[in-house]
Design a protein around this motif. Structure first.
Motif, PDB file in Angstrom:
ATOM      1  N   PRO A 114      -2.275  -4.337   3.793  1.00 29.11           N
ATOM      2  CA  PRO A 114      -1.161  -4.648   2.846  1.00 29.11           C
ATOM      3  C   PRO A 114      -0.615  -6.334   3.152  1.00 29.11           C
ATOM      4  CG  PRO A 114      -1.221  -2.576   3.807  1.00 29.11           C
ATOM      5  CD  PRO A 114      -2.038  -3.315   4.575  1.00 29.11           C
ATOM      6  N   GLN A 172      -6.039   0.362  -3.053  1.00 30.85           N
ATOM      7  CA  GLN A 172      -6.051  -1.439  -2.834  1.00 30.85           C
ATOM      8  C   GLN A 172      -5.910  -1.811  -4.236  1.00 30.85           C
ATOM      9  OE1 GLN A 172      -9.781  -2.232  -0.892  1.00 30.85           O
ATOM     10  NE2 GLN A 172      -9.121  -1.342   1.197  1.00 30.85           N
ATOM     11  N   HIS A 216      -2.266  -1.847  -4.902  1.00 31.50           N
ATOM     12  CA  HIS A 216      -1.305  -2.603  -4.025  1.00 31.50           C
ATOM     13  C   HIS A 216      -1.711  -4.200  -4.526  1.00 31.50           C
ATOM     14  CE1 HIS A 216       0.706  -4.497  -0.326  1.00 31.50           C
ATOM     15  NE2 HIS A 216      -0.534  -5.127  -0.388  1.00 31.50           N
TER      16      HIS A 216
END
Length: 336
Positions: free
Chosen positions: A194, A312, A315
């Motif tokens: 992240p 992912q 994010h």
């Protein structure tokens, strides 16, 4: 099993997707097409023997179609994916998934409830050069990720008409991110986890209605950092270098064909500083579009998730939002 797919959007990229698998595999076959400008696609569809439908709804209501591949303007993705999900169609959608995190979350939630495969077109993840970095990180050969530096540029901006959808500011917020930069950001998220915060600047060099060049600095929660320069206003090049505590790995050339690994030195220098010999792997002919569409079809047939992890992808949408905000504010923006 042959997955029967419809291509929606037959611009340059939509045709590239069709060409990547047409006549090359039995696992996925395009059996229908739809585009906003039918006249421009009739000859192409006739050549490929793909029936051209007048309406997107005609594709969604056809029980003989298993999946929809979207190569449409970014701003249309959210509504089109939601409609395809409601119709029970598996979906492959070009990056970016949408233009903000909230709409992306709605799509992902709907797809999960419907039990369909949702694939986002980060085709570069399938290239052998990228796979090499993934493998060497997993094996510990690179050590811990310290920093990543990426450059992705093309000279396509000069050829995009001012009234083309790709040139519109609301379709390309953050400069060159939607066109090219999202790929490198996706790699960074996969390899370092992240992102904590970002700083971004944009510029306009080819005179179009939207910014065409972007510089980004990223800080990751792991302590790693990232730098990205992307543009559609200069010569074409591509490179991505990951610096680890035990060595560096990179891929380069516009088609990602060259992979290089360099380990750290194991003895102190006694003269001029030199590096251990490079390890080079060349993969000049790999077709990432073919690979991603075949994997999409396999996931449908085997009833498993697409390997580009959806958390992912989400994010990445949060990072995208923060980059757009930073480009406007000129300040470091936290990734929410």
């Amino acid at each position: 099993m042959t997955v029967r797919a419809a291509i929606v959007g037959l611009g340059r990229w939509g045709r590239s997707l069709v060409n990547a698998v047409h006549g090359k595999t039995d696992i996925i076959k395009f059996v229908a097409a739809h585009t906003r400008t039918r006249a421009s696609a009739e000859d192409y569809c006739r050549e490929k023997s793909i029936p051209l439908r007048d309406r997107f709804e005609d594709i969604l209501s056809d029980p003989a179609i298993d999946a929809v591949v979207l190569a449409t303007p970014h701003s249309r993705h959210a509504a089109q994916v939601m409609a395809a999900t409601a119709a029970g169609k598996h979906i492959h959608v070009e990056k970016p998934l949408t233009l903000d995190r909230p709409s992306a979350e709605q799509i992902v939630s709907a797809a999960k409830k419907a039990g369909i495969v949702l694939a986002v077109g980060f085709n570069r993840r399938f290239h052998p050069s990228v796979v090499e970095i993934r493998k060497r990180l997993a094996s510990g050969q690179l050590g811990h990720v310290m920093s990543m530096v990426a450059t992705h540029t093309t000279s396509t901006g000069q050829f995009i008409a001012a009234d083309n959808w790709r040139a519109q500011p609301d379709e390309a917020p953050g400069g060159a991110i939607t066109a090219v930069g999202v790929h490198s950001i996706d790699h960074m998220i996969e390899f370092a986890g992240p992102v904590r915060d970002v700083l971004s600047t944009t510029g306009r060099y080819v005179g179009g209605p939207s910014d065409d060049t972007t510089n980004i600095m990223l800080r990751f929660k792991s302590g790693a950092t990232g730098l990205l320069f992307c543009s559609v206003a200069t010569a074409t090049t591509l490179s991505f270098t990951l610096f680890g505590t035990k060595g560096l790995a990179e891929f380069s050339k516009p088609n990602l064909a060259r992979f290089r690994f360099v380990p750290i030195s194991t003895v102190a220098p006694t003269g001029p500083v030199t590096a251990p010999p490079d390890e080079i792997i060349e993969s000049p002919a790999f077709d990432t579009l073919n690979a991603e569409l075949i994997e999409f079809a396999r996931c449908i047939a085997e009833k498993r998730p697409y390997p580009v992890a959806i958390d992912q992808v989400l994010h990445g949408m949060s990072v995208f939002d923060a980059i757009v905000r930073a480009g406007k504010s000129g300040k470091i923006e936290t990734v929410e």
